[in-house]
Design a protein around this motif. Structure first.
Motif, PDB file in Angstrom:
ATOM      1  N   ARG A   1       0.852  -1.188   0.000  1.00 44.71           N
ATOM      2  CA  ARG A   1       0.000   0.000   0.000  1.00 44.71           C
ATOM      3  C   ARG A   1       0.886   1.236   0.000  1.00 44.71           C
ATOM      4  O   ARG A   1       1.841   1.323   0.755  1.00 44.71           O
ATOM      5  CB  ARG A   1      -0.915   0.039   1.221  1.00 44.71           C
ATOM      6  CG  ARG A   1      -1.700   1.347   1.328  1.00 44.71           C
ATOM      7  CD  ARG A   1      -2.634   1.388   2.499  1.00 44.71           C
ATOM      8  NE  ARG A   1      -3.749   0.506   2.347  1.00 44.71           N
ATOM      9  CZ  ARG A   1      -4.855   0.781   1.640  1.00 44.71           C
ATOM     10  NH1 ARG A   1      -4.958   1.930   1.006  1.00 44.71           N
ATOM     11  NH2 ARG A   1      -5.834  -0.077   1.558  1.00 44.71           N
TER      12      ARG A   1
ATOM     13  N   ASN B   1       0.950   5.314   0.655  1.00 48.59           N
ATOM     14  CA  ASN B   1       0.278   6.456   1.279  1.00 48.59           C
ATOM     15  C   ASN B   1       0.972   7.705   0.766  1.00 48.59           C
ATOM     16  O   ASN B   1       2.183   7.843   0.909  1.00 48.59           O
ATOM     17  CB  ASN B   1       0.387   6.378   2.810  1.00 48.59           C
ATOM     18  CG  ASN B   1      -0.486   5.296   3.369  1.00 48.59           C
ATOM     19  OD1 ASN B   1      -1.695   5.391   3.329  1.00 48.59           O
ATOM     20  ND2 ASN B   1       0.132   4.246   3.879  1.00 48.59           N
TER      21      ASN B   1
ATOM     22  N   HIS C   1      -2.674  -1.228  -3.541  1.00 49.18           N
ATOM     23  CA  HIS C   1      -3.562  -0.283  -2.877  1.00 49.18           C
ATOM     24  C   HIS C   1      -2.826   1.041  -2.653  1.00 49.18           C
ATOM     25  O   HIS C   1      -1.624   1.042  -2.415  1.00 49.18           O
ATOM     26  CB  HIS C   1      -4.013  -0.826  -1.517  1.00 49.18           C
ATOM     27  CG  HIS C   1      -4.814  -2.081  -1.607  1.00 49.18           C
ATOM     28  ND1 HIS C   1      -4.242  -3.311  -1.827  1.00 49.18           N
ATOM     29  CD2 HIS C   1      -6.138  -2.286  -1.521  1.00 49.18           C
ATOM     30  CE1 HIS C   1      -5.195  -4.224  -1.862  1.00 49.18           C
ATOM     31  NE2 HIS C   1      -6.355  -3.626  -1.682  1.00 49.18           N
TER      32      HIS C   1
ATOM     33  N   THR D   1      -3.502   5.088  -0.735  1.00 46.15           N
ATOM     34  CA  THR D   1      -4.311   6.084  -0.041  1.00 46.15           C
ATOM     35  C   THR D   1      -3.745   7.446  -0.417  1.00 46.15           C
ATOM     36  O   THR D   1      -2.549   7.683  -0.262  1.00 46.15           O
ATOM     37  CB  THR D   1      -4.261   5.890   1.485  1.00 46.15           C
ATOM     38  OG1 THR D   1      -4.772   4.597   1.795  1.00 46.15           O
ATOM     39  CG2 THR D   1      -5.097   6.945   2.194  1.00 46.15           C
TER      40      THR D   1
ATOM     41  N   THR E   1      -8.034   4.617  -2.066  1.00 47.41           N
ATOM     42  CA  THR E   1      -8.860   5.209  -1.027  1.00 47.41           C
ATOM     43  C   THR E   1      -8.365   6.643  -0.864  1.00 47.41           C
ATOM     44  O   THR E   1      -7.164   6.880  -0.866  1.00 47.41           O
ATOM     45  CB  THR E   1      -8.701   4.454   0.309  1.00 47.41           C
ATOM     46  OG1 THR E   1      -9.099   3.103   0.126  1.00 47.41           O
ATOM     47  CG2 THR E   1      -9.535   5.087   1.406  1.00 47.41           C
TER      48      THR E   1
ATOM     49  N   SER F   1      -8.113   9.907   1.573  1.00 46.64           N
ATOM     50  CA  SER F   1      -8.276  10.321   2.957  1.00 46.64           C
ATOM     51  C   SER F   1      -8.565  11.821   2.970  1.00 46.64           C
ATOM     52  O   SER F   1      -8.110  12.564   2.101  1.00 46.64           O
ATOM     53  CB  SER F   1      -7.033   9.991   3.795  1.00 46.64           C
ATOM     54  OG  SER F   1      -5.926  10.726   3.364  1.00 46.64           O
TER      55      SER F   1
ATOM     56  N   ALA G   1     -11.866   6.392  -6.945  1.00 49.13           N
ATOM     57  CA  ALA G   1     -11.538   5.836  -5.628  1.00 49.13           C
ATOM     58  C   ALA G   1     -12.647   4.888  -5.185  1.00 49.13           C
ATOM     59  O   ALA G   1     -13.807   5.046  -5.583  1.00 49.13           O
ATOM     60  CB  ALA G   1     -11.365   6.956  -4.607  1.00 49.13           C
TER      61      ALA G   1
ATOM     62  N   LYS H   1     -11.655   7.800   3.607  1.00 49.85           N
ATOM     63  CA  LYS H   1     -11.425   7.664   5.042  1.00 49.85           C
ATOM     64  C   LYS H   1     -11.358   9.064   5.627  1.00 49.85           C
ATOM     65  O   LYS H   1     -10.463   9.843   5.296  1.00 49.85           O
ATOM     66  CB  LYS H   1     -10.138   6.917   5.313  1.00 49.85           C
ATOM     67  CG  LYS H   1      -9.846   6.776   6.798  1.00 49.85           C
ATOM     68  CD  LYS H   1      -8.804   5.737   7.049  1.00 49.85           C
ATOM     69  CE  LYS H   1      -8.509   5.573   8.509  1.00 49.85           C
ATOM     70  NZ  LYS H   1      -9.562   5.070   9.314  1.00 49.85           N
TER      71      LYS H   1
END
Length: 131
Positions: A9, A11, A36, A38, A97, A99, A121, A125
């Motif tokens: 993932r 970020n 994945h 974010t 995802t 945020s 997306a 979150k």
């Protein structure tokens, strides 16, 4: 990776160095088995995004001598760049995802959710705002 698959993932704030093509970066990440991501979008419009992500905070941030140091070099960065990277990741088959910090300047988390889903997306979150 073929023998021991480990989901990776990323970020990120979604801001790439000037000149990098979001589609190329997203494809390279997918080729590296990033499944994945974010992305901190944090706003649904350019003005709110700039106030929260591209400007020094109105308080003295921890671990930085000055508020401007907390932002870093954001020359040429924009709301459109971050949104474009969300879309590029989704197109490259990376599950994204978004945020969003529920800060006073980005109080419309519902609008961020709507934009994030429109960009590809899979969800949003919401994170609390802490001064």
């Amino acid at each position: 990776y073929a023998r021991h698959p480990v989901p990776l993932r990323l970020n990120t704030n979604g801001l790439l160095p000037p000149g990098d093509d979001p589609a190329d970066v997203a494809a390279a990440l997918r080729a590296a088995h990033v499944s994945h991501a974010t992305v901190a979008l944090n706003a649904a419009d350019p003005a709110a995004y700039e106030a929260l992500m591209l400007a020094p905070p109105p308080w003295a941030p921890a671990y930085h001598a000055a508020a401007a140091d907390a932002v870093g070099d954001v020359a040429g960065a924009s709301f459109g760049d971050a949104g474009g990277f969300v879309a590029a990741l989704a197109e490259a088959d990376v599950e994204v995802t978004v945020s969003c910090v529920a800060a006073p300047v980005t109080a419309d988390v519902a609008a961020v959710r709507q934009l994030a889903l429109a960009l590809g997306a899979v969800g949003v979150k919401e994170r609390p705002f802490l001064e």
